[in-house]
Scaffold this motif. Structure first.
Motif, short mmCIF file in Angstrom:
data_model
loop_
_atom_site.label_atom_id
_atom_site.label_comp_id
_atom_site.label_asym_id
_atom_site.label_seq_id
_atom_site.Cartn_x
_atom_site.Cartn_y
_atom_site.Cartn_z
N TRP A 440 0.83 -1.20 0.00
CA TRP A 440 0.00 0.00 0.00
C TRP A 440 0.87 1.26 0.00
O TRP A 440 1.88 1.30 0.71
N PRO A 441 0.50 2.27 -0.78
CA PRO A 441 1.35 3.45 -0.84
C PRO A 441 1.22 4.31 0.43
O PRO A 441 0.23 4.23 1.17
N THR A 442 2.23 5.09 0.68
CA THR A 442 2.14 6.05 1.77
C THR A 442 1.10 7.11 1.41
O THR A 442 0.76 7.30 0.24
N ALA A 443 0.58 7.78 2.43
CA ALA A 443 -0.51 8.72 2.24
C ALA A 443 -0.19 9.74 1.15
O ALA A 443 0.86 10.36 1.14
N GLY A 444 -1.12 9.86 0.19
CA GLY A 444 -0.99 10.83 -0.87
C GLY A 444 -0.16 10.37 -2.06
O GLY A 444 -0.10 11.07 -3.08
N LYS A 445 0.48 9.21 -1.96
CA LYS A 445 1.29 8.70 -3.05
C LYS A 445 0.45 7.82 -3.97
O LYS A 445 -0.42 7.07 -3.52
N PRO A 446 0.68 7.87 -5.29
CA PRO A 446 -0.15 7.08 -6.22
C PRO A 446 0.42 5.68 -6.47
O PRO A 446 1.60 5.41 -6.24
N LEU A 447 -0.46 4.84 -6.96
CA LEU A 447 -0.10 3.54 -7.53
C LEU A 447 -0.15 3.72 -9.05
O LEU A 447 -1.17 4.16 -9.58
N HIS A 448 0.93 3.37 -9.74
CA HIS A 448 0.95 3.60 -11.18
C HIS A 448 0.62 2.31 -11.93
O HIS A 448 1.12 1.23 -11.60
N LEU A 449 -0.22 2.46 -12.95
CA LEU A 449 -0.54 1.37 -13.87
C LEU A 449 -0.06 1.75 -15.26
O LEU A 449 -0.44 2.79 -15.80
N THR A 450 0.80 0.90 -15.83
CA THR A 450 1.30 1.11 -17.19
C THR A 450 0.34 0.47 -18.18
O THR A 450 0.07 -0.74 -18.09
N ALA A 451 -0.18 1.26 -19.11
CA ALA A 451 -1.17 0.77 -20.07
C ALA A 451 -0.50 0.07 -21.24
O ALA A 451 0.53 0.53 -21.75
N ARG A 452 -1.12 -1.02 -21.71
CA ARG A 452 -0.66 -1.74 -22.91
C ARG A 452 -1.55 -1.44 -24.10
O ARG A 452 -1.21 -1.81 -25.23
N ALA A 453 -2.70 -0.83 -23.85
CA ALA A 453 -3.65 -0.48 -24.92
C ALA A 453 -4.55 0.63 -24.37
O ALA A 453 -4.66 0.81 -23.15
N PRO A 454 -5.22 1.37 -25.24
CA PRO A 454 -6.07 2.48 -24.77
C PRO A 454 -7.27 1.99 -23.96
O PRO A 454 -7.92 1.00 -24.32
N PHE A 455 -7.56 2.68 -22.88
CA PHE A 455 -8.77 2.45 -22.12
C PHE A 455 -9.01 3.66 -21.22
O PHE A 455 -8.11 4.46 -20.96
N ARG A 456 -10.26 3.80 -20.74
CA ARG A 456 -10.60 4.85 -19.79
C ARG A 456 -11.12 4.21 -18.51
O ARG A 456 -11.79 3.18 -18.55
N VAL A 457 -10.81 4.82 -17.38
CA VAL A 457 -11.35 4.40 -16.10
C VAL A 457 -12.56 5.25 -15.80
O VAL A 457 -12.46 6.48 -15.69
N THR A 458 -13.73 4.64 -15.68
CA THR A 458 -14.96 5.39 -15.44
C THR A 458 -15.41 5.37 -13.99
O THR A 458 -16.27 6.16 -13.59
#
Length: 650
Positions: A440-458
């Motif tokens: 789990w990240p420290t407060a305020g820090k992001p988790l990064h996801l590297t995309a392999r193809a286009p998509f949107r998070v809704t």
């Protein structure tokens, strides 16, 4: 099976890597050792200890019945294709692909020793399911101890309940391990729990387990060892056919008597002490026989020689492949401590967190996880095993976290992150990514996801928490920043609802044109031209594309076009023996022209949804086995044999 001591192997076990070419089979054994069909001799004499509860004539009749069943099948030969379907998409395997998590049970006469054997000189030798061989216990001494085996406390209902509470949706139990001891009342010999033990002769633990599993809605499968240390006919190639007749008869008893959902073979490798004569052709014949007995059966790849062309799925042992496996479904089997069978001295238990994270990693790579328990001499599952199973089940049931496992698979859209695992589900609730965060990240820090193809998070939410989740495009993907802390220290699941470009409509293809040549050089006029709905052929050693084509020295050229439904970078995978070449739009993308045994080749190329791409595939077969399969996959296309609807002949 074994983990505490290495087993002799004829070759290094294949690793599944993302490479252009992976050789999966060492050269075949000498042809003199291969047998295509069962022998036609009379039923063999039984091993020692003839049945007291049934007549010798009845046992002989059962062996003969199993052999006659094999003889009555249509002879495999030119024109035979041993591939029953595409396991990646077949209805037959759908439950297995969805269930993901199962219980393995190692239980046999070895359990009676509980991992320790005291020699006549007073010294103690330790092992578990391999104790007979590794401690060199004389056969008469091993048979004597088995006479006292009395697992009266075996409680099928309790075991099934433990599996169900753990979230395990299928069970595989050892019906016969390498020691040759049958855990059901077989009529084939008396080296079994009913006839050679102190156990209640009115009980059948396999029947009890089957009934309990059926009531609980859990599938039951049987492990069966090909390697047999007890049968006197096994090790000698001259008498091995007699053993093989008895093996077929026992397997018929299991399939017809208990209706298992799957068979899990082991003991197929080349070894000695005792010598193992099992060959690839033996596996070919056995797999064909079993599919005739029950076409619904799921069979692992150890029915043959643990290759991508054997059975329905691969079986990495005590390891999880680093990426989805090419060309075959897969299942990782693991112990809870250091042994498969019960060993009272082994208290080196995996933590519940390790087990949960293993399950998540396996599901995120489209694999299954088969987790073992080893009951003690009385038939009781050790409490540390039950405790860990309970912990896993609790995690899966909490806040719907099991959605990251059941029916989920390889994400495709994103690279695997360093902070956990990501699986994908495309069920009725929409297209979801399940990010199981183990760091789990420290407060305020992001988790990064590297995309392999286009998509949107809704939409994004932390399962089991009302905290907000911020999702923002960042560089080569997305940054995900939860507002609060983890819901538990093992793995916290963030559910992402995603939207991808709409796929092109399903095609209307009917397959590729196949020009088949009665030579291995693709030369001269074809002996036969037809339309093949898919390229999914496992001719093995005796089959060929058509009855008029010999089993050796033939070749096939498929031509037409393929039509992807997604705009993606597609990976094309061939499973071939002897050679394979693939062209897409005139570009040679796979070129494996050196004759080889079963091999995987792969190449990637960008394709546009709905566009038709000229396709040409060539295969040649010289001698030995023959295979040709054509699969594709992409960030949005799960791995599968390219379906008929997306293939067009010219």
């Amino acid at each position: 099976m074994r983990t505490s001591l290495p087993r002799p192997r004829p070759r290094p076990r294949p690793r599944h890597r993302t490479v252009r070419r992976t050789r999966l089979l060492a050269p075949m054994l000498a042809a003199a050792l291969l047998a295509v069909v069962l022998p036609t001799g009379s039923a063999a004499a039984r091993p020692a200890h003839r049945a007291a509860s049934g007549s010798e004539g009845q046992a002989d009749a059962d062996v003969q019945t199993g052999t006659e069943h094999a003889r009555q099948r249509p002879a495999a030969g030119p024109g035979t294709n041993f591939a029953p379907d595409d396991p990646f998409t077949a209805d037959r395997t759908n439950w297995w692909r969805q269930d993901r998590f199962g219980m393995f049970i190692h239980f046999g006469a070895y359990s009676n020793l509980e991992g320790e054997y005291r020699r006549p000189d007073g010294t103690v030798c330790r092992d578990a399911e391999w104790i007979k061989r590794q401690c060199a216990i004389p056969m008469d001494a091993y048979e004597k101890q088995a006479r006292t085996f009395d697992p009266a406390a075996f409680d099928a209902k309790a075991i099934v309940k433990a599996a169900k509470d753990a979230g395990q949706r299928y069970i595989v139990i050892t019906a016969k391990h390498h020691e040759g001891y049958a855990m059901w009342p077989t009529k084939v010999n008396t080296w079994n729990l009913r006839d050679h033990s102190a156990f209640d002769k009115r009980r059948d633990i396999m029947r009890e387990l089957k009934n309990a599993a059926d009531r609980a809605g859990i599938k039951l499968g049987f492990y069966y060892s090909i390697w047999d240390w007890h049968d006197p006919d096994f090790a000698d190639p001259a008498t091995f056919p007699k053993y093989r007749e008895r093996m077929y008869a026992q397997l018929k008893e299991l399939v017809k008597g208990y209706d298992p959902a799957l068979l899990w073979f082991d003991g197929e490798w080349d070894t000695d002490n005792p010598h193992n004569p099992w060959t690839a052709r033996d596996g070919e014949s056995l797999e064909s026989y079993l599919r005739d007995l029950d076409p619904k059966l799921i069979i692992n790849n150890r029915v043959g020689k643990r290759r991508v062309t054997d059975g329905d799925y691969g079986t990495p042992e005590q390891e999880i492949p680093a990426a989805p496996v090419d060309g075959q479904l897969w299942e990782s089997c693991m112990t809870l401590n250091g042994h498969w069978g019960f060993a009272k001295y082994d208290q080196d238990w995996k933590s519940s967190a390790t087990i949960i994270r293993n399950l998540l990693a396996t599901a995120s790579r489209s694999g299954n996880y088969l987790l073992n328990v080893g009951p003690d001499r009385h038939g009781r599952v050790p409490q540390p095993s039950l405790d860990r199973l309970s912990d896993v089940g609790r995690w899966l049931r909490t806040a719907g976290q099991g959605r990251a496992v059941y029916g989920a698979g390889y994400a495709g859209l994103v690279e695997e992150p360093s902070w956990g695992a990501v699986s994908r589900s495309r069920g009725g609730a929409g297209d979801k990514l399940y990010a199981s965060v183990t760091e789990w990240p420290t407060a305020g820090k992001p988790l990064h996801l590297t995309a392999r193809a286009p998509f949107r998070v809704t939409d994004a939410r932390v399962l089991g928490s009302r905290q907000g989740v911020k999702v923002a495009p960042s560089g080569d993907g997305y940054d995900i920043t939860p507002a609060g802390g983890p819901t538990n220290p093992t793995a916290t699941v963030i559910e992402l609802t995603v939207k991808t470009p709409r796929p092109a409509p399903r095609g209307h293809g009917s397959g590729l044109r196949a020009d088949i040549f009665a030579n291995d050089t693709l030369s001269g006029p074809p002996a036969l031209t037809r339309v093949d709905r898919t390229v999914n052929y496992s001719w093995k050693s005796s089959g060929s594309p058509a009855p008029s084509i010999p089993a050796d020295h033939f070749s096939t050229r498929w031509t037409g076009s393929l039509q992807p439904r997604f705009t993606d970078a597609y990976t094309f995978t061939t499973v071939s023996d002897d050679t394979a070449r693939l062209w897409i739009d005139g570009r040679l993308v796979i070129d494996n022209t050196k004759p080889h045994d079963a091999a995987i080749d792969k190449a990637s190329i960008a394709l546009r949804a709905g566009h038709k791409y000229a396709t040409r595939l060539e295969h040649t077969e010289q001698t030995g086995e023959a295979t040709m399969k054509l699969l594709w996959s992409s960030p949005n296309q799960p791995q599968e044999i390219i379906p008929t609807t997306q293939l067009y002949r010219h």
